[in-house]
Scaffold this motif. Structure first.
Motif, mmCIF file in Angstrom:
data_model
loop_
_atom_site.group_PDB
_atom_site.id
_atom_site.type_symbol
_atom_site.label_atom_id
_atom_site.label_comp_id
_atom_site.label_asym_id
_atom_site.label_seq_id
_atom_site.Cartn_x
_atom_site.Cartn_y
_atom_site.Cartn_z
ATOM 1 N N PHE A 115 0.827 -1.213 0.000
ATOM 2 C CA PHE A 115 0.000 0.000 0.000
ATOM 3 C C PHE A 115 0.861 1.262 0.000
ATOM 4 C CE2 PHE A 115 -2.417 3.385 2.024
ATOM 5 C CZ PHE A 115 -3.586 3.366 1.266
ATOM 6 N N LEU A 116 1.883 1.288 0.836
ATOM 7 C CA LEU A 116 2.746 2.473 0.913
ATOM 8 C C LEU A 116 3.455 2.733 -0.405
ATOM 9 C CD1 LEU A 116 4.311 2.141 4.480
ATOM 10 C CD2 LEU A 116 2.790 3.965 3.676
ATOM 11 N N LEU A 117 3.976 1.696 -1.027
ATOM 12 C CA LEU A 117 4.731 1.876 -2.260
ATOM 13 C C LEU A 117 3.830 2.203 -3.445
ATOM 14 C CD1 LEU A 117 7.397 -0.970 -1.969
ATOM 15 C CD2 LEU A 117 7.746 1.486 -1.689
ATOM 16 N N GLU A 118 2.610 1.668 -3.447
ATOM 17 C CA GLU A 118 1.726 1.901 -4.587
ATOM 18 C C GLU A 118 1.034 3.264 -4.528
ATOM 19 O OE1 GLU A 118 1.383 -0.077 -7.333
ATOM 20 O OE2 GLU A 118 3.058 -1.135 -6.435
ATOM 21 N N VAL A 119 0.483 3.619 -3.369
ATOM 22 C CA VAL A 119 -0.261 4.883 -3.272
ATOM 23 C C VAL A 119 -0.059 5.612 -1.945
ATOM 24 C CG1 VAL A 119 -2.086 4.238 -4.907
ATOM 25 C CG2 VAL A 119 -2.324 3.639 -2.486
ATOM 26 N N GLY A 120 0.306 4.895 -0.888
ATOM 27 C CA GLY A 120 0.331 5.474 0.453
ATOM 28 C C GLY A 120 1.255 6.665 0.584
ATOM 29 N N ILE A 121 2.472 6.571 0.071
ATOM 30 C CA ILE A 121 3.417 7.683 0.164
ATOM 31 C C ILE A 121 2.891 8.899 -0.578
ATOM 32 C CG2 ILE A 121 5.734 8.444 -0.529
ATOM 33 C CD1 ILE A 121 6.716 5.618 0.111
ATOM 34 N N TYR A 122 2.299 8.696 -1.748
ATOM 35 C CA TYR A 122 1.702 9.806 -2.483
ATOM 36 C C TYR A 122 0.602 10.476 -1.658
ATOM 37 C CZ TYR A 122 3.868 7.588 -6.599
ATOM 38 O OH TYR A 122 4.747 7.032 -7.492
ATOM 39 N N LEU A 123 -0.275 9.663 -1.085
ATOM 40 C CA LEU A 123 -1.402 10.206 -0.319
ATOM 41 C C LEU A 123 -0.930 10.975 0.918
ATOM 42 C CD1 LEU A 123 -3.836 7.161 -0.582
ATOM 43 C CD2 LEU A 123 -4.178 9.426 -1.590
ATOM 44 N N ILE A 124 0.131 10.513 1.545
ATOM 45 C CA ILE A 124 0.679 11.226 2.712
ATOM 46 C C ILE A 124 1.253 12.579 2.292
ATOM 47 C CG2 ILE A 124 2.511 11.170 4.451
ATOM 48 C CD1 ILE A 124 2.100 8.092 4.530
ATOM 49 N N LEU A 125 1.972 12.610 1.181
ATOM 50 C CA LEU A 125 2.615 13.851 0.732
ATOM 51 C C LEU A 125 1.607 14.910 0.291
ATOM 52 C CD1 LEU A 125 5.649 12.374 -1.257
ATOM 53 C CD2 LEU A 125 5.736 13.674 0.887
ATOM 54 N N ILE A 126 0.427 14.497 -0.153
ATOM 55 C CA ILE A 126 -0.566 15.472 -0.635
ATOM 56 C C ILE A 126 -1.664 15.730 0.389
ATOM 57 C CG2 ILE A 126 -0.157 14.895 -3.063
ATOM 58 C CD1 ILE A 126 -2.686 13.186 -3.008
ATOM 59 N N PHE A 127 -1.446 15.301 1.629
ATOM 60 C CA PHE A 127 -2.482 15.437 2.655
ATOM 61 C C PHE A 127 -2.900 16.895 2.864
ATOM 62 C CE2 PHE A 127 -3.267 16.529 7.144
ATOM 63 C CZ PHE A 127 -4.512 15.926 7.295
ATOM 64 N N LYS A 128 -1.939 17.805 2.988
ATOM 65 C CA LYS A 128 -2.257 19.194 3.333
ATOM 66 C C LYS A 128 -3.197 19.821 2.318
ATOM 67 C CE LYS A 128 -0.164 23.587 4.675
ATOM 68 N NZ LYS A 128 1.117 24.337 4.877
ATOM 69 N N GLU A 129 -2.977 19.538 1.047
ATOM 70 C CA GLU A 129 -3.818 20.122 -0.004
ATOM 71 C C GLU A 129 -5.208 19.496 -0.046
ATOM 72 O OE1 GLU A 129 0.259 21.171 -0.729
ATOM 73 O OE2 GLU A 129 -0.680 19.212 -0.391
ATOM 74 N N ASN A 130 -5.378 18.344 0.582
ATOM 75 C CA ASN A 130 -6.650 17.622 0.472
ATOM 76 C C ASN A 130 -7.299 17.319 1.817
ATOM 77 O OD1 ASN A 130 -6.831 16.721 -2.575
ATOM 78 N ND2 ASN A 130 -4.693 16.411 -1.973
ATOM 79 N N MET A 160 -3.602 10.086 -8.971
ATOM 80 C CA MET A 160 -2.844 10.813 -9.989
ATOM 81 C C MET A 160 -3.337 12.248 -10.134
ATOM 82 S SD MET A 160 -2.810 10.343 -14.090
ATOM 83 C CE MET A 160 -4.339 11.281 -14.134
ATOM 84 N N VAL A 161 -4.651 12.431 -10.165
ATOM 85 C CA VAL A 161 -5.229 13.777 -10.300
ATOM 86 C C VAL A 161 -4.817 14.649 -9.115
ATOM 87 C CG1 VAL A 161 -7.377 15.103 -10.394
ATOM 88 C CG2 VAL A 161 -7.181 12.964 -11.676
ATOM 89 N N PHE A 162 -4.878 14.095 -7.910
ATOM 90 C CA PHE A 162 -4.477 14.853 -6.716
ATOM 91 C C PHE A 162 -3.000 15.236 -6.779
ATOM 92 C CE2 PHE A 162 -7.891 12.372 -4.144
ATOM 93 C CZ PHE A 162 -8.874 13.206 -4.646
ATOM 94 N N CYS A 163 -2.161 14.316 -7.241
ATOM 95 C CA CYS A 163 -0.725 14.606 -7.360
ATOM 96 C C CYS A 163 -0.483 15.709 -8.387
ATOM 97 C CB CYS A 163 0.039 13.345 -7.757
ATOM 98 S SG CYS A 163 0.148 12.094 -6.461
ATOM 99 N N GLU A 164 -1.184 15.640 -9.504
ATOM 100 C CA GLU A 164 -1.056 16.689 -10.522
ATOM 101 C C GLU A 164 -1.443 18.045 -9.944
ATOM 102 O OE1 GLU A 164 -1.955 14.346 -14.729
ATOM 103 O OE2 GLU A 164 -3.581 15.367 -13.672
ATOM 104 N N LYS A 165 -2.531 18.063 -9.196
ATOM 105 C CA LYS A 165 -3.020 19.318 -8.624
ATOM 106 C C LYS A 165 -1.974 19.948 -7.707
ATOM 107 C CE LYS A 165 -7.092 21.226 -6.310
ATOM 108 N NZ LYS A 165 -8.413 20.901 -5.702
ATOM 109 N N MET A 166 -1.329 19.125 -6.868
ATOM 110 C CA MET A 166 -0.313 19.652 -5.963
ATOM 111 C C MET A 166 0.894 20.172 -6.738
ATOM 112 S SD MET A 166 1.933 17.732 -3.063
ATOM 113 C CE MET A 166 3.216 18.613 -2.189
ATOM 114 N N LEU A 167 1.344 19.405 -7.733
ATOM 115 C CA LEU A 167 2.516 19.812 -8.503
ATOM 116 C C LEU A 167 2.248 21.088 -9.295
ATOM 117 C CD1 LEU A 167 3.783 16.354 -9.824
ATOM 118 C CD2 LEU A 167 4.749 17.736 -7.976
ATOM 119 N N LEU A 168 1.060 21.218 -9.843
ATOM 120 C CA LEU A 168 0.701 22.432 -10.580
ATOM 121 C C LEU A 168 0.656 23.641 -9.652
ATOM 122 C CD1 LEU A 168 -2.067 20.960 -12.891
ATOM 123 C CD2 LEU A 168 0.124 21.891 -13.650
#
Length: 519
Positions: free
Chosen positions: A371-386, A426-434
Motif C-alpha cells: 500500500f505504501l509503495l503503490e499509493v500510500g506515500i503519495y497520499l501522505i505527501l498530498i495530505f495538506k492540499e486535500n 494521480m489527479v491529486f498529485c497533478e493538482k499539488m505539482l501544478l
C-alpha cells in the motif's frame, strides 16, 4: 482553442454513450432494444442540459491548435507502442482480446459459439464502435481486410478516448501555459506506484526484469494496482471509458447524472464501476447532508431522481446486469489463488474473526509495504492540499479495502476495482505539482515546495514501471527484427472450450439470452 467542461461535455458523453447505444441496438430483440434506446437517448438529452449559474463549468482554458495536434500525436504513439493497431509487440492478455475483437467482427451479435454451446458474455463495450464498422467491411471485403481496418479503428478509437481524458484533465486543473500542459501529459503517461522498490525488496529483479517477463507489477503476489500505461497496454477495454466517467464525475456538481455516467462505465468495466460507485456514494451523501443543512432536502431528492438517472436505472441497468450475470466468473463457484485475502466471494467455514487474524499474522507487513509503495506515500505527501476533501479520504478507504475482496480465480477485483481511485491519486498529485509550479513562478517559499520535491522524486521512481511497459515492446521488436508481433494465438473462441472469464455456457438457460437477446 478555448476549452471548458461545458464545451467538452457533448463529445465526451457521445464517446462514452456510443458503446451503450450499439449494445442496445444490436444485442437486444427489437421489442426491448427500441424502448431502451429511446429511454437512454432521452436520458442523454437531460444529462447534457446546462446547469444554471454554474460558472465553474464554464471556466475556459486556451490551448493552441499546435499543442492540441502535438498531444494527439503523443497519444497515437503511446497507444501504438502498446500494440493497439496490431503492428507492435502485444502483451500476453492480447491473445484473448484479439479473439474477442475478431469474433465481434466475424460473428452475428450477440456472439454465440454453437460448437461448445456457449456465448460471449464479457465487458465488450470498448470494442463495439470499431467492430461495428469492421463488420460491414467483413460482409463485403472478407475477414483479412475487415481485421486490418478494425485494428486501426480500435487504435484510433482508443487514442481519441485518451485524448479526451487529457483535455478534461487540463480543463479540470485550469492549466495556464505549455509547461503545465507538459506536466499533466507526463504525469498521465508515467504515473505509477513505486514497483521497482518492491521488486528490489522481494528480490525479484532477475525474474521481473528478465526478457521473458519485463513486468514489475507482479512483485506483490495477490496485490496489484496497475499504472496508467499498464492499463492501456493490458486492459484498455476496461480503463479508457471508466477514466472518462471519473473525470465527468469530478466536474458534475450534483448527482443528477450519476446513474447515466455509471451506465457508460458499466458497459466497459463493471469492476471499475465498483470503485466509481464508492466515490459517488461518498460525494452523494455529502451533497445530501449539505442540502439538508440548507433546508433544501426536496431539491436533493429531485436531483437524485433526475430523469437521466431514473430512465437509466429502470431500463438499461437491468439489461446490463442480466448480461453480466451470465458470465461464468459471476455465476460459477470456482475460486482460487495461491493465497487468500481477508474476504472471498465464496462462503467459508472459518469465522471472519479467525480469517482476519490469520491474514494479519501472515500478510499484514506485505500489505502495508504494498500500500505504501503503490499509493500510500503519495497520499501522505498530498495530505495538506486535500485535508478538507472528502474524496481524498474516500480514496484512502477504498484502496485500503479493495485488495481484501476476491471474486473469481485471480486478483482481477483488486486490479480493476481500484482503477478509479488510483486515477484520482494521480489527479491529486497533478493538482499539488501544478500549485507548486505556480508558487515557484511567484517566488513563494514554503514547506509545500519540499513536499512537492519529494513527490516529484517518488513519481520519478514510479515512472520506472511505465518505462518498462514501453521498453518491453521495443526490446521484443528489436530482438525479433520485426514489428509484426501481434499476439493472436487463440484467434477465435469458436473452436475453444468454454472460457471461464469471457463466456457463459448453455446461454439459452440464462435470463439475458432467453428473454432479452436477439435470436
Amino acid at each position: 482553442m478555448n476549452l471548458s467542461y461545458s464545451k467538452l461535455k457533448f463529445p465526451v458523453f457521445a464517446y462514452i454513450s456510443l458503446p451503450v447505444f450499439l449494445f442496445l441496438a444490436f444485442y437486444l430483440r427489437l421489442s426491448i432494444g427500441i424502448p431502451c434506446i429511446i429511454a437512454y437517448a432521452v436520458a442523454m438529452f437531460f444529462s447534457l442540459k446546462k446547469e444554471k449559474n454554474d460558472k465553474d463549468l464554464e471556466k475556459q482554458i486556451f490551448v493552441s491548435t499546435k499543442t492540441l495536434v502535438f498531444l494527439f500525436a503523443v497519444v497515437l504513439l503511446w497507444t501504438f507502442l502498446g500494440g493497439l493497431n496490431g503492428h507492435w509487440f502485444q502483451t500476453s492478455d492480447w491473445d484473448c482480446r484479439n479473439a474477442i475483437f475478431r469474433d465481434l467482427i466475424t460473428h452475428y451479435w450477440p456472439v454465440r459459439y454453437w460448437q461448445s454451446n456457449s456465448a460471449l458474455a464479457y465487458y465488450i463495450g470498448h470494442w463495439l464502435p470499431a467492430a461495428a464498422i469492421a463488420r460491414l467491411i467483413f460482409r463485403f471485403g472478407g475477414e483479412s481486410i475487415a481485421w486490418a481496418v478494425g485494428q486501426n479503428l480500435l487504435w484510433i478509437w482508443t487514442a481519441i478516448g485518451l485524448y479526451l481524458i487529457l483535455l478534461l484533465l487540463m480543463a479540470y486543473h485550469q492549466i495556464k501555459n505549455n509547461k503545465q500542459i507538459f506536466l499533466v501529459l507526463l504525469t498521465f503517461v508515467f504515473f505509477s506506484g513505486m514497483d521497482i522498490i518492491g521488486v528490489c525488496l522481494t528480490d525479484n529483479v532477475s525474474y521481473l526484469l528478465g526478457p521473458d517477463v519485463l513486468h514489475l507489477e507482479w512483485w506483490s503476489d495477490i496485490y496489484q494496482y496497475s499504472s496508467i500505461t499498464t492499463c492501456v497496454y493490458w486492459v484498455f477495454n476496461q480503463s479508457i471509458i471508466p477514466w472518462l466517467t471519473v473525470m465527468c464525475f469530478l466536474f458534475e456538481k450534483t448527482p443528477k447524472n450519476y446513474i447515466f455516467i455509471c451506465v457508460a462505465c458499466l458497459a466497459c468495466g463493471p469492476l471499475p464501476l465498483v470503485g466509481l460507485a464508492i466515490l459517488m456514494l461518498a460525494r452523494g451523501i455529502e451533497y445530501i447532508v449539505k442540502e439538508i443543512r440548507n433546508c433544501e432536502f426536496g431539491k436533493a431528492v429531485r436531483n437524485i431522481l433526475f430523469p437521466s438517472n431514473l430512465l437509466c436505472m429502470v431500463t438499461v441497468v437491468p439489461v446490463y446486469l442480466s448480461f453480466y450475470l451470465c458470465n461464468n466468473a459471476t455465476s460459477g463457484t470456482l475460486n482460487g489463488g495461491a493465497e487468500e485475502p481477508i474476504l472471498t466471494a465464496t462462503v467459508e467455514t472459518v469465522s471472519i474473526a479467525n480469517r482476519v487474524w490469520g491474514w494479519a499474522s501472515n500478510n499484514l507487513l506485505k500489505f502495508l509495504a504494498f500500500f505504501l509503495l503503490e499509493v500510500g506515500i503519495y497520499l501522505i505527501l498530498i495530505f495538506k492540499e486535500n485535508k478538507n476533501n472528502l474524496l481524498y479520504y474516500t480514496v484512502w478507504l477504498s484502496l485500503l479495502l479493495i485488495p481484501h475482496f476476491h471474486v473469481g480465480i485471480s486478483n482481477d477485483f483488486c486490479m480493476r476495482a481500484s482503477i478509479p481511485s488510483v486515477f484520482l491519486v494521480m489527479v491529486f498529485c497533478e493538482k499539488m505539482l501544478l500549485k507548486n509550479m505556480e508558487d515557484v513562478r511567484l517566488h513563494k517559499k514554503s514547506r509545500g515546495n519540499i513536499r512537492a520535491l519529494l513527490l516529484s522524486v517518488a513519481l520519478a521512481i514510479g515512472a520506472v514501471t511505465p518505462c518498462v511497459e514501453i521498453g518491453r515492446g521495443i526490446y521484443h521488436v528489436v530482438e525479433a527484427g520485426t514489428v509484426n508481433l501481434a499476439n493472436d494465438t487463440i484467434y477465435t473462441f469458436d473452436d475453444d472450450s468454454v472460457t471461464y472469464n469471457f463466456s457463459t455456457e448453455d446461454p439459452d438457460s440464462k435470463l439475458f439470452f432467453r428473454y432479452f437477446a436477439q435470436r
